[in-house]
Structures are given as structure tokens and as C-alpha cells.
Design an enzyme around this catalytic site. Structure first.
Site, PDB file in Angstrom:
ATOM      1  N   HIS A 305       0.857  -1.190   0.000  1.00  0.00           N
ATOM      2  CA  HIS A 305       0.000   0.000   0.000  1.00  0.00           C
ATOM      3  C   HIS A 305       0.890   1.235   0.000  1.00  0.00           C
ATOM      4  O   HIS A 305       1.954   1.244   0.624  1.00  0.00           O
ATOM      5  CB  HIS A 305      -0.903   0.031   1.242  1.00  0.00           C
ATOM      6  N   ASP A 362      -7.948  -5.258  -0.120  1.00  0.00           N
ATOM      7  CA  ASP A 362      -8.422  -6.145  -1.193  1.00  0.00           C
ATOM      8  C   ASP A 362      -8.038  -7.604  -0.995  1.00  0.00           C
ATOM      9  O   ASP A 362      -8.481  -8.462  -1.763  1.00  0.00           O
ATOM     10  CB  ASP A 362      -7.862  -5.651  -2.543  1.00  0.00           C
TER      11      ASP A 362
HETATM   12  C1  SDX Z   1      -6.210   0.076  -3.013  1.00  0.00           C
HETATM   13  O1  SDX Z   1      -4.378   4.575  -2.086  1.00  0.00           O
HETATM   14  C2  SDX Z   1      -5.325   3.973  -1.465  1.00  0.00           C
HETATM   15  O2  SDX Z   1      -5.738   4.389  -0.383  1.00  0.00           O
HETATM   16  C3  SDX Z   1      -5.909   2.764  -2.202  1.00  0.00           C
HETATM   17  C4  SDX Z   1      -6.921   1.925  -1.437  1.00  0.00           C
HETATM   18  C5  SDX Z   1      -8.214   2.705  -1.191  1.00  0.00           C
HETATM   19  O3  SDX Z   1      -8.911   2.366  -0.236  1.00  0.00           O
HETATM   20  O4  SDX Z   1      -8.545   3.586  -2.031  1.00  0.00           O
HETATM   21  O5  SDX Z   1      -6.380   1.493  -0.226  1.00  0.00           O
HETATM   22  C6  SDX Z   1      -7.357   0.711  -2.277  1.00  0.00           C
HETATM   23  O6  SDX Z   1      -5.958   0.423  -4.130  1.00  0.00           O
HETATM   24  C7  SDX Z   1      -5.362  -0.934  -2.276  1.00  0.00           C
HETATM   25  C8  SDX Z   1      -4.166  -1.453  -3.139  1.00  0.00           C
HETATM   26  C9  SDX Z   1      -4.692  -2.552  -4.084  1.00  0.00           C
HETATM   27  N1  SDX Z   1      -3.605  -2.969  -5.042  1.00  0.00           N
HETATM   28  C10 SDX Z   1      -2.975  -4.125  -4.928  1.00  0.00           C
HETATM   29  O7  SDX Z   1      -3.147  -4.938  -4.029  1.00  0.00           O
HETATM   30  C11 SDX Z   1      -1.998  -4.418  -6.076  1.00  0.00           C
HETATM   31  C12 SDX Z   1      -0.667  -4.943  -5.502  1.00  0.00           C
HETATM   32  N2  SDX Z   1      -0.001  -3.867  -4.775  1.00  0.00           N
HETATM   33  C13 SDX Z   1       1.004  -3.095  -5.487  1.00  0.00           C
HETATM   34  O8  SDX Z   1       0.761  -2.900  -6.840  1.00  0.00           O
HETATM   35  C14 SDX Z   1       1.463  -1.868  -4.704  1.00  0.00           C
HETATM   36  O9  SDX Z   1       1.711  -2.286  -3.424  1.00  0.00           O
HETATM   37  C15 SDX Z   1       0.593  -0.630  -4.670  1.00  0.00           C
HETATM   38  C16 SDX Z   1       0.213  -0.159  -6.025  1.00  0.00           C
HETATM   39  C17 SDX Z   1      -0.649  -0.880  -3.865  1.00  0.00           C
HETATM   40  C18 SDX Z   1       1.407   0.460  -3.987  1.00  0.00           C
HETATM   41  O10 SDX Z   1       2.465   0.729  -4.801  1.00  0.00           O
HETATM   42  P1  SDX Z   1       3.580   1.846  -4.436  1.00  0.00           P
HETATM   43  O11 SDX Z   1       3.231   2.574  -3.205  1.00  0.00           O
HETATM   44  O12 SDX Z   1       3.853   2.641  -5.669  1.00  0.00           O
HETATM   45  O13 SDX Z   1       4.800   0.972  -4.038  1.00  0.00           O
HETATM   46  P2  SDX Z   1       5.906   0.489  -5.037  1.00  0.00           P
HETATM   47  O14 SDX Z   1       5.268  -0.102  -6.261  1.00  0.00           O
HETATM   48  O15 SDX Z   1       6.899   1.597  -5.196  1.00  0.00           O
HETATM   49  O16 SDX Z   1       6.541  -0.732  -4.206  1.00  0.00           O
HETATM   50  C19 SDX Z   1       7.688  -0.556  -3.389  1.00  0.00           C
HETATM   51  C20 SDX Z   1       8.440  -1.875  -3.506  1.00  0.00           C
HETATM   52  C21 SDX Z   1       8.823  -2.226  -4.964  1.00  0.00           C
HETATM   53  O17 SDX Z   1       9.949  -3.064  -4.882  1.00  0.00           O
HETATM   54  P3  SDX Z   1      11.455  -2.395  -5.089  1.00  0.00           P
HETATM   55  O18 SDX Z   1      11.411  -1.607  -6.373  1.00  0.00           O
HETATM   56  O19 SDX Z   1      11.655  -1.513  -3.864  1.00  0.00           O
HETATM   57  O20 SDX Z   1      12.383  -3.565  -5.128  1.00  0.00           O
HETATM   58  O21 SDX Z   1       7.605  -2.968  -3.074  1.00  0.00           O
HETATM   59  C22 SDX Z   1       7.365  -3.851  -4.172  1.00  0.00           C
HETATM   60  C23 SDX Z   1       7.678  -3.075  -5.432  1.00  0.00           C
HETATM   61  O22 SDX Z   1       8.060  -3.957  -6.490  1.00  0.00           O
HETATM   62  N3  SDX Z   1       5.951  -4.203  -4.115  1.00  0.00           N
HETATM   63  C24 SDX Z   1       5.469  -5.418  -4.318  1.00  0.00           C
HETATM   64  C25 SDX Z   1       4.087  -5.320  -4.121  1.00  0.00           C
HETATM   65  N4  SDX Z   1       3.772  -4.056  -3.824  1.00  0.00           N
HETATM   66  C26 SDX Z   1       4.926  -3.364  -3.830  1.00  0.00           C
HETATM   67  N5  SDX Z   1       6.085  -6.588  -4.642  1.00  0.00           N
HETATM   68  C27 SDX Z   1       5.278  -7.655  -4.770  1.00  0.00           C
HETATM   69  N6  SDX Z   1       3.933  -7.649  -4.597  1.00  0.00           N
HETATM   70  C28 SDX Z   1       3.319  -6.499  -4.266  1.00  0.00           C
HETATM   71  N7  SDX Z   1       2.011  -6.492  -4.097  1.00  0.00           N
END
Ligand code: SDX
Length: 428
Positions: A305, A362
Site C-alpha cells: 500500500h 483487497d
Molecule cells: C487500493 O491509495 C489507497 O488508499 C488505495 C486503497 C483505497 O482504499 O482507495 O487502499 C485501495 O488500491 C489498495 C491497493 C490494491 N492494489 C494491490 O493490491 C496491487 C498490488 N499492490 C502493489 O501494486 C502496490 O503495493 C501498490 C500499487 C498498492 C502500492 O504501490 P507503491 O506505493 O507505488 O509501491 P511500489 O510499487 O513503489 O513498491 C515498493 C516496492 C517495490 O519493490 P522495489 O522496487 O523496492 O524492489 O515494493 C514492491 C515493489 O516492487 N511491491 C510489491 C508489491 N507491492 C509493492 N512486490 C510484490 N507484490 C506487491 N504487491
């Protein structure tokens, strides 16, 4: 904390007033940055940028805190209803018993839609994804709502009540069309949640049998989704609203932003991920390895998140309800067990711990929706029904601010420098 901060070294020293907060991070006001220094700020994904001041929702991502208008989500999930929480989020205060009864009655009497809209839903192919159907239904609703497109308090109030009342009807009609089944009229003798469940799963030929645990679980799930400060879809609603567009167009934009798998579409993606693990026969341990291997591009859906660097408080509450609903006929306990195994594996793995990746709202919600009988394509529609009060409240907050400006971010240009036009016969 001082009331201003100075930046030096940009050619012109720049004094930034501090914008204080009641809770959470204060901010630096950079509204004069470009005009004063010739520099703009750069913040990919706006992770460090406050786009507005808001009094609606407070999140502390490190502590796993979520409050609507100051009330902790745990207390609202335990003691409130979705309609009462919608009133709180939109109007800012918990209603008195009389106010709540009047609000529920006003909503109950607005759940029907124009008869021609029922025909409109029949035009969609049965295999249409219900999110574009919902967004289209909202735009259709706006064409039937001439008296609530304006800026007057009365028009905004009418639009607020119409959206809260009619969006579940639109959602149910989209679902019934996908099944080729009769669209039921709302029944004013039922509660808000019962009405939606009956319009979704009921038939004109027989009475609908309600399950209290399903009705209450859906009420709680919608409470948990009611608002979440400046998330992607809410920021979209605000940006569209900042141009002066009406609330229907703004909320339709929010539905479209929510549909993405990184945002509200994640609840569908989680159940698809769990089913794929089950069907492929690979172990949870092997799947976690695939997620950690960047080359696969696989994410653990429902994990991570932008703000919560701790367990999403909503996920903790949803998980409590999962068990109670999972025993229903459509419950996939096998997938719930995979989800629980995945959670344990991730929470004990440095890759996730170092990146502070925890289950988000989710991760378990789709399993509950499926146990209720909804197909996975409907999960994000349910998210949208829950988020609607937040979108409305945020849009109203924006439009009630006489100083609100149209949203128009700047950029860092990295394209070609100036070059001359080349006539086509001179191009190689
Ligand atoms: C919602 O914003 C809100 O409030 C949203 C929400 C709401 O109520 O409106 O809470 C609802 O959208 C919840 C999120 C639902 N999405 C998912 O579950 C999809 C999977 N999650 C990721 O795509 C991600 O965690 C996000 C999009 C939710 C957040 O992404 P960020 O903040 O841009 O974080 P990032 O992509 O920069 O990740 C940081 C690191 C990265 O690795 P490095 O580059 O540091 O090596 O963490 C890794 C990412 O690759 N990472 C994950 C991951 N989420 C982040 N690796 C594997 N699986 C994941 N789910």
C-alpha cells in the site's frame, strides 16, 4: 516547528510557509516556488505531495490508523451501518436518531431509476465487465437528472441523495443483465443492504431469503470502503470536479480509475491469483519465490500500500468476517486457506518485511464477496458502492472551497529540443 522553511541554492532563496495539520504530516506551501525560483517540484506518483487540505479522513500508515471525521474505523465497523457512515462522511457529523431516520427514508424513496434506463442496461453484451457498465450507467443517470447538475446547494443535495440511492440499483441492473435475468424494482420495505442483495440475487417469482451474516458482512464491508483520503480514484474525482464538471461525471471518472488492478480492481485480481495457484498446483512457497523474482513481474495482489506500511486496519476487520461467511454454499474455503498461507509466508519473508508489504483491503474482501454469491467481475463494483460516499464528500469539500483552483500539474520536459520541420521528400 517553525512557521516557515527556507530553500537556498536555487539562485533565489525561497521561503516556504508551513501548512499545519491536526494529525499527520504538516506541509510546505510551494505555491510560489516556480514563480520565485524558476524550479518546479518533482514527485513521481505524488507520494510526497499533499494535493489539498481535507477534513474527511485521516490515515496513519505506520500505525495502521484509519478515521472518518475523527471516528476510528474499528468503532464504525462494530457499531455503525453503511448509511449512517455515509451520512457521517458526507455531512461531517454522526446523525441524531431523527436525522438518520429521515436520511434513510429520503434514500429509500429514491432507489428507482427512469424506466428507459432499464432498457439501456439491456443494450450491453452479457459478458460486459460491470465496471464500464456502472460508469456508463452513471453518465446515463446524469442525462435524466437535469435538476441536479447545477451548483446550488439544493441541486448538490439532490445529486448526493440520488447517487447514494440509485448506484446500488444501477449495479444490480448491470449484474442482472449479465445473467439475462429480470431486473427487480427496489422494495421500500427493505433496508439499504437488503434491497441491493434482493435486486442482485432475487427473482420476481419468489420471496428472497436473507442471511443475516451476509447482510451484516456486506454492511461492514461497505463501511470499510467509504473513504480513504486522496487515493487514485478520489484524486480523479477531485481533478474532474476541479474543472467545474458535475458530480455524476466526476464520480464516473472515479469508477474508471478504481477499475485498475493496482487499485480497486485488486480484489478481483486476488481471487484470480488464488485460483491460479490452486489450479497450477504450485506451492505457496514457490509462488512467493516467483513474486520475489523481479523478472517475473508478478505482484502479490492484495498486498502492499502507498500509505499503510503496517497491516491495513480494514484487512484485519474483513479477515474477521471471512470465516463467518465462508461456510456459505459459494464460500471457497480452499482459496481462503491459500490466502492465509500466503499471508503467513509473506509476513515471515524479508522481501516483504523490508518493503513493509502487508495485506491491504483487497486481500480478503473478494473471498467474502464470492461467498455471498457475487462473480469476481462484480467485486470492484461493490468497492465502488462502498467508496461512493467518500467520492461525494471529497467532491463537495472541493466545490465548497471558494478558493479551489482547477487542477493543472506541471511537468519536467525530457523530449526533443527545438528542431526544424523536414519536408517528406527529404526524410530518409
Ligand atoms: C487500493 O491509495 C489507497 O488508499 C488505495 C486503497 C483505497 O482504499 O482507495 O487502499 C485501495 O488500491 C489498495 C491497493 C490494491 N492494489 C494491490 O493490491 C496491487 C498490488 N499492490 C502493489 O501494486 C502496490 O503495493 C501498490 C500499487 C498498492 C502500492 O504501490 P507503491 O506505493 O507505488 O509501491 P511500489 O510499487 O513503489 O513498491 C515498493 C516496492 C517495490 O519493490 P522495489 O522496487 O523496492 O524492489 O515494493 C514492491 C515493489 O516492487 N511491491 C510489491 C508489491 N507491492 C509493492 N512486490 C510484490 N507484490 C506487491 N504487491
Amino acid at each position: 516547528m517553525s512557521d516557515s522553511v527556507r530553500i537556498t541554492g536555487l539562485g533565489h532563496d525561497f521561503e516556504m510557509p508551513v501548512v499545519g495539520s491536526v494529525d499527520g504530516p504538516a506541509g510546505f506551501d510551494i505555491s510560489r516556488l516556480l514563480a520565485t525560483t524558476g524550479f518546479t517540484s518533482y514527485d513521481d506518483g505524488l507520494a510526497n505531495t499533499a494535493s489539498t487540505k481535507s477534513a474527511i479522513t485521516y490515515i496513519d500508515g505506520d500505525a495502521g490508523i484509519l478515521r472518518y471525521r475523527g471516528y476510528p474505523i474499528e468503532e464504525l465497523a462494530e457499531q455503525s451501518t453503511f448509511l449512517e457512515t455515509a451520512y457521517l462522511v458526507i455531512y461531517g457529523e454522526l446523525p441524531t436518531a431523527t436525522q438518520l431516520a429521515e436520511w434513510e427514508d429520503r434514500i429509500r424513496r429514491k432507489t428507482m431509476v427512469d424506466e428507459r434506463m432499464r432498457e439501456f442496461f439491456r443494450m450491453f453484451p452479457r459478458r460486459s465487465h460491470p465496471m464500464p457498465v456502472l460508469a456508463s450507467g452513471l453518465m446515463m443517470l446524469s442525462t435524466f437528472s437535469f435538476d441536479s447538475l447545477g451548483e446550488s446547494p439544493r441541486a448538490i443535495e439532490k445529486a448526493t441523495e440520488r447517487l447514494i440511492a440509485k448506484v446500488p440499483t444501477l449495479a444490480a441492473y448491470g449484474y442482472k443483465n449479465s445473467r439475462g435475468e429480470a431486473m427487480l424494482y427496489p422494495d421500500n420495505s427493505l433496508s439499504y443492504i437488503e434491497n441491493f442483495l434482493r435486486m442482485s440475487f432475487g427473482y420476481p417469482t419468489e420471496a428472497y431469503a436473507f442471511h443475516d451474516e451476509i447482510t451484516r458482512a456486506l454492511d461492514v464491508l461497505l463501511i470499510l470502503h467509504a473513504d480513504h483520503e486522496q487515493n487514485c480514484s478520489t484524486s480523479t474525482v477531485r481533478l474532474i470536479g476541479s474543472s467545474g464538471a458535475n458530480i455524476y461525471a466526476s464520480v464516473a471518472g472515479g469508477v474508471n480509475a478504481l477499475s485498475g488492478p493496482l487499485h480497486g480492481g485488486a480484489n478481483q485480481a486476488v481471487v484470480e491469483m488464488l485460483a491460479a495457484i490452486k489450479d497450477s498446483g504450485i506451492s505457496v512457497k514457490e509462488y512467493v519465490q516467483q513474486v520475489k523474482d523481479k523478472k517475473t513481474g508478478i505482484k502479490l495482489m492484495g498486498f502492499g500500500h502507498r500509505i499503510y506500511k503496517n497491516y491495513d486496519p480494514r484487512a484485519a476487520i474483513i479477515k474477521q468476517h471471512a470465516d463467518a461467511v465462508m461456510n456459505l454454499k459459494a464460500g471457497r474455503r480452499d482459496l481462503l486457506e491459500i490466502a492465509q498461507e500466503l499471508e503467513q509466508a509473506a509476513l515471515g519473508d524479508d522481501y516483504f518485511v523490508e518493503r513493509k508489504l502487508y495485506p491491504n483491503v483487497d486481500f480478503y474482501s473478494g473471498l467474502i464477496y464470492e461467498a455471498m454469491g457475487f462473480p469476481k467481475e462484480m467485486f470492484t463494483v461493490l468497492f465502488a458502492i462502498g467508496r461512493l460516499p467518500g467520492w461525494i464528500a471529497q467532491w463537495r469539500e472541493l466545490r465548497s472551497n471558494p478558493k479551489a483552483k482547477i487542477g493543472r500539474p506541471r511537468q519536467i520536459y525530457v523530449g526533443p529540443a527545438k528542431r526544424e520541420y523536414v519536408p517528406i521528400h527529404e526524410r530518409d
